[in-house]
Design a protein around this motif. Structure first.
Motif, PDB file in Angstrom:
ATOM      1  N   GLU A  43     -24.050 -37.168  -5.374  1.00 24.53           N
ATOM      2  CA  GLU A  43     -25.407 -37.692  -5.251  1.00 24.53           C
ATOM      3  C   GLU A  43     -26.400 -36.750  -4.591  1.00 24.53           C
ATOM      4  N   ASN A  44     -25.961 -35.717  -3.922  1.00 28.07           N
ATOM      5  CA  ASN A  44     -26.905 -34.805  -3.268  1.00 28.07           C
ATOM      6  C   ASN A  44     -26.348 -33.390  -3.285  1.00 28.07           C
ATOM      7  N   ASP A  45     -27.111 -32.461  -2.691  1.00 27.66           N
ATOM      8  CA  ASP A  45     -26.684 -31.064  -2.715  1.00 27.66           C
ATOM      9  C   ASP A  45     -25.924 -30.669  -1.460  1.00 27.66           C
ATOM     10  N   ALA A  46     -25.499 -31.647  -0.649  1.00 31.18           N
ATOM     11  CA  ALA A  46     -24.676 -31.344   0.507  1.00 31.18           C
ATOM     12  C   ALA A  46     -23.296 -30.881   0.051  1.00 31.18           C
ATOM     13  N   LEU A  47     -22.675 -30.021   0.832  1.00 29.64           N
ATOM     14  CA  LEU A  47     -21.354 -29.542   0.473  1.00 29.64           C
ATOM     15  C   LEU A  47     -20.312 -30.637   0.674  1.00 29.64           C
ATOM     16  N   SER A  48     -19.446 -30.789  -0.296  1.00 32.14           N
ATOM     17  CA  SER A  48     -18.323 -31.710  -0.139  1.00 32.14           C
ATOM     18  C   SER A  48     -17.346 -31.114   0.869  1.00 32.14           C
ATOM     19  N   GLU A  49     -16.429 -31.934   1.334  1.00 28.95           N
ATOM     20  CA  GLU A  49     -15.447 -31.442   2.297  1.00 28.95           C
ATOM     21  C   GLU A  49     -14.610 -30.320   1.702  1.00 28.95           C
ATOM     22  N   ALA A  50     -14.264 -30.454   0.429  1.00 28.52           N
ATOM     23  CA  ALA A  50     -13.460 -29.421  -0.231  1.00 28.52           C
ATOM     24  C   ALA A  50     -14.230 -28.107  -0.358  1.00 28.52           C
ATOM     25  N   ASP A  51     -15.502 -28.195  -0.764  1.00 26.17           N
ATOM     26  CA  ASP A  51     -16.307 -26.972  -0.904  1.00 26.17           C
ATOM     27  C   ASP A  51     -16.631 -26.348   0.449  1.00 26.17           C
ATOM     28  N   ALA A  52     -16.844 -27.196   1.467  1.00 26.27           N
ATOM     29  CA  ALA A  52     -17.210 -26.685   2.785  1.00 26.27           C
ATOM     30  C   ALA A  52     -16.094 -25.870   3.427  1.00 26.27           C
ATOM     31  N   ALA A  53     -14.863 -26.064   2.966  1.00 22.40           N
ATOM     32  CA  ALA A  53     -13.742 -25.309   3.529  1.00 22.40           C
ATOM     33  C   ALA A  53     -13.683 -23.874   3.012  1.00 22.40           C
ATOM     34  N   TRP A  54     -14.411 -23.601   1.907  1.00 23.56           N
ATOM     35  CA  TRP A  54     -14.258 -22.298   1.268  1.00 23.56           C
ATOM     36  C   TRP A  54     -14.897 -21.124   2.008  1.00 23.56           C
ATOM     37  N   PRO A  55     -16.091 -21.261   2.604  1.00 24.67           N
ATOM     38  CA  PRO A  55     -16.640 -20.095   3.308  1.00 24.67           C
ATOM     39  C   PRO A  55     -15.702 -19.526   4.362  1.00 24.67           C
ATOM     40  N   ARG A  56     -15.019 -20.400   5.100  1.00 23.65           N
ATOM     41  CA  ARG A  56     -14.070 -19.900   6.101  1.00 23.65           C
ATOM     42  C   ARG A  56     -12.895 -19.185   5.435  1.00 23.65           C
ATOM     43  N   ARG A  57     -12.381 -19.741   4.335  1.00 24.47           N
ATOM     44  CA  ARG A  57     -11.289 -19.082   3.628  1.00 24.47           C
ATOM     45  C   ARG A  57     -11.712 -17.716   3.099  1.00 24.47           C
ATOM     46  N   LEU A  58     -12.925 -17.656   2.583  1.00 26.39           N
ATOM     47  CA  LEU A  58     -13.412 -16.382   2.059  1.00 26.39           C
ATOM     48  C   LEU A  58     -13.566 -15.345   3.166  1.00 26.39           C
ATOM     49  N   ARG A  59     -13.997 -15.784   4.337  1.00 28.82           N
ATOM     50  CA  ARG A  59     -14.106 -14.840   5.457  1.00 28.82           C
ATOM     51  C   ARG A  59     -12.741 -14.258   5.806  1.00 28.82           C
ATOM     52  N   ARG A  60     -11.714 -15.088   5.773  1.00 25.05           N
ATOM     53  CA  ARG A  60     -10.372 -14.598   6.079  1.00 25.05           C
ATOM     54  C   ARG A  60      -9.890 -13.610   5.017  1.00 25.05           C
ATOM     55  N   ILE A  61     -10.202 -13.891   3.766  1.00 24.34           N
ATOM     56  CA  ILE A  61      -9.826 -12.970   2.684  1.00 24.34           C
ATOM     57  C   ILE A  61     -10.569 -11.644   2.834  1.00 24.34           C
ATOM     58  N   ALA A  62     -11.865 -11.727   3.147  1.00 28.63           N
ATOM     59  CA  ALA A  62     -12.659 -10.506   3.322  1.00 28.63           C
ATOM     60  C   ALA A  62     -12.145  -9.698   4.501  1.00 28.63           C
ATOM     61  N   ARG A  63     -11.822 -10.386   5.595  1.00 31.51           N
ATOM     62  CA  ARG A  63     -11.327  -9.692   6.785  1.00 31.51           C
ATOM     63  C   ARG A  63     -10.032  -8.956   6.468  1.00 31.51           C
ATOM     64  N   ALA A  64      -9.115  -9.645   5.806  1.00 35.96           N
ATOM     65  CA  ALA A  64      -7.841  -9.012   5.460  1.00 35.96           C
ATOM     66  C   ALA A  64      -8.048  -7.812   4.539  1.00 35.96           C
ATOM     67  N   SER A  65      -8.951  -7.943   3.580  1.00 31.86           N
ATOM     68  CA  SER A  65      -9.216  -6.851   2.643  1.00 31.86           C
ATOM     69  C   SER A  65      -9.796  -5.635   3.354  1.00 31.86           C
ATOM     70  N   LEU A  66     -10.739  -5.871   4.255  1.00 33.99           N
ATOM     71  CA  LEU A  66     -11.373  -4.755   4.958  1.00 33.99           C
ATOM     72  C   LEU A  66     -10.391  -4.044   5.880  1.00 33.99           C
ATOM     73  N   PHE A  67      -9.518  -4.801   6.515  1.00 33.99           N
ATOM     74  CA  PHE A  67      -8.479  -4.164   7.320  1.00 33.99           C
ATOM     75  C   PHE A  67      -7.551  -3.349   6.430  1.00 33.99           C
ATOM     76  N   HIS A  68      -7.213  -3.910   5.273  1.00 38.18           N
ATOM     77  CA  HIS A  68      -6.335  -3.216   4.335  1.00 38.18           C
ATOM     78  C   HIS A  68      -6.978  -1.924   3.846  1.00 38.18           C
ATOM     79  N   TRP A  69      -8.288  -1.927   3.693  1.00 40.77           N
ATOM     80  CA  TRP A  69      -9.008  -0.740   3.246  1.00 40.77           C
ATOM     81  C   TRP A  69      -9.386   0.187   4.391  1.00 40.77           C
ATOM     82  N   GLY A  70      -9.019  -0.160   5.616  1.00 42.67           N
ATOM     83  CA  GLY A  70      -9.319   0.685   6.765  1.00 42.67           C
ATOM     84  C   GLY A  70     -10.748   0.605   7.253  1.00 42.67           C
ATOM     85  N   ARG A  71     -11.436  -0.524   7.008  1.00 40.47           N
ATOM     86  CA  ARG A  71     -12.821  -0.666   7.443  1.00 40.47           C
ATOM     87  C   ARG A  71     -13.051  -1.934   8.279  1.00 40.47           C
TER      88      ARG A  71
END
Length: 313
Positions: A43-71
């Motif tokens: 009914e609105n453009d607010a993030l659902s609970e499932a979608d709201a969990a993704w930014p944190r997951r993406l940050r963890r993926i990005a962090r792991a990737s940057l460490f893996h790449w030495g940055r």
């Protein structure tokens, strides 16, 4: 959700024209790609609970990737930019999926988010009392460049690659290791005291010929730092790990591992103190470094290398 982490170099695939201008068709790129199935509120453009969990997951993926790449020095910037673009896509996109791609090539990192919508995002002025609306302003302020693909579906930005951090290279010993003595420590305030007690006995039994008082104090300070600065709030049964290694050249390597894979102010702490005691250790000729460890890049090790002639603290 599908994730692909390219740990070795590969050539670029086709990309939107706007982002493609930033890439070399012949250069090699390291990339991680994620596809997210959107589950929007009805009914609105607010993030659902499932979608709201993704930014944190993406940050963890990005962090792991940057460490893996030495940055690891770029973690905070990339996490913030990725969060803003992904949140916008999850909230305002119209496609069934949101595609995210983070790539490193030549002199920049590129973040691309495909929201499946032909509606181009608009940079707007947010009022002081607005809770949102500042996402693209942050992107504009922090990214080297940003833009939108011709069809409006992909928003991208780039982060320049500066010189990599020297502290990520562990301090090296000059000779092969003859003996390693691991130590298991609890993740609480008793860890530093227990490390001091155990080290006195272990170094005496191992007959290390260097300044044992100095070595015990270095270990105590490193474990105390881990307790003060690397305990994850709310986590139970946390533990620290330490290891004493003795080389053929009578060097002592002290490794202390904790569950936080960041040490952003390491250089400053060694150069000027910052309340962590590393300056006092370094000024006595002890080599200090830190590096990321673990299969999922979820921890770090702070290393001290003492020569047999180290000055007593």
């Amino acid at each position: 959700m599908t994730t692909h982490l390219a740990s070795q170099e590969r050539t670029c695939r086709s990309a939107p024209a706007a982002a493609d201008e930033l890439r070399s068709h012949t250069g090699a790129v390291r990339a991680v790609e994620v596809s997210i199935e959107r589950r929007p509120e009805s009914e609105n453009d607010a993030l659902s609970e499932a979608d709201a969990a993704w930014p944190r997951r993406l940050r963890r993926i990005a962090r792991a990737s940057l460490f893996h790449w030495g940055r690891p020095d770029l973690v905070e910037t990339v996490e913030l930019l990725l969060t803003e673009l992904a949140t916008n896509a999850l909230r305002h996109g119209s496609g069934l999926d949101v595609g995210v791609r983070i790539s490193m090539q030549d002199d920049h990192i590129t973040i691309e988010v495909n929201d499946g919508s032909p509606v181009r995002p608009i940079l707007r002025n947010a009022r002081i009392d607005d809770e949102g609306g500042r996402g693209l302003f942050l992107v504009q302020a922090m990214a080297k460049a940003w833009g939108v693909s011709d069809d409006g579906s992909i928003t991208w930005c780039t982060v320049p690659l500066t010189k990599g951090p020297e502290e990520m290279q562990p301090a090296a010993a000059t000779a092969p290791v003859l003996r390693e003595i691991p130590m298991e420590l609890p993740g609480d305030r008793s860890a530093a005291g227990l490390a001091r007690i155990q080290a006195r006995t272990l170094l005496t039994v191992a007959a290390w010929p260097g300044d044992q008082h100095c070595a015990v104090d270095v270990l105590h300070r490193l474990v105390d730092n881990a307790w003060k600065h690397a305990v994850i709030p709310g986590e139970v049964n946390q533990r620290f790990a330490a290891c004493l290694s003795i080389t053929e050249a009578h060097e002592l390597i002290i490794d202390v591992t904790d569950p936080v894979p960041l040490f952003l102010d390491f250089d400053q702490a060694v150069a000027s103190g910052c309340g962590r005691g590393l300056w006092e250790i370094a000024r006595k000729g002890v080599d200090l470094s830190w590096f990321v460890v673990g299969d999922d890049f979820s921890a770090k090790t702070v290393r001290a290398v003492l020569r047999a002639g180290a000055v007593e603290l």
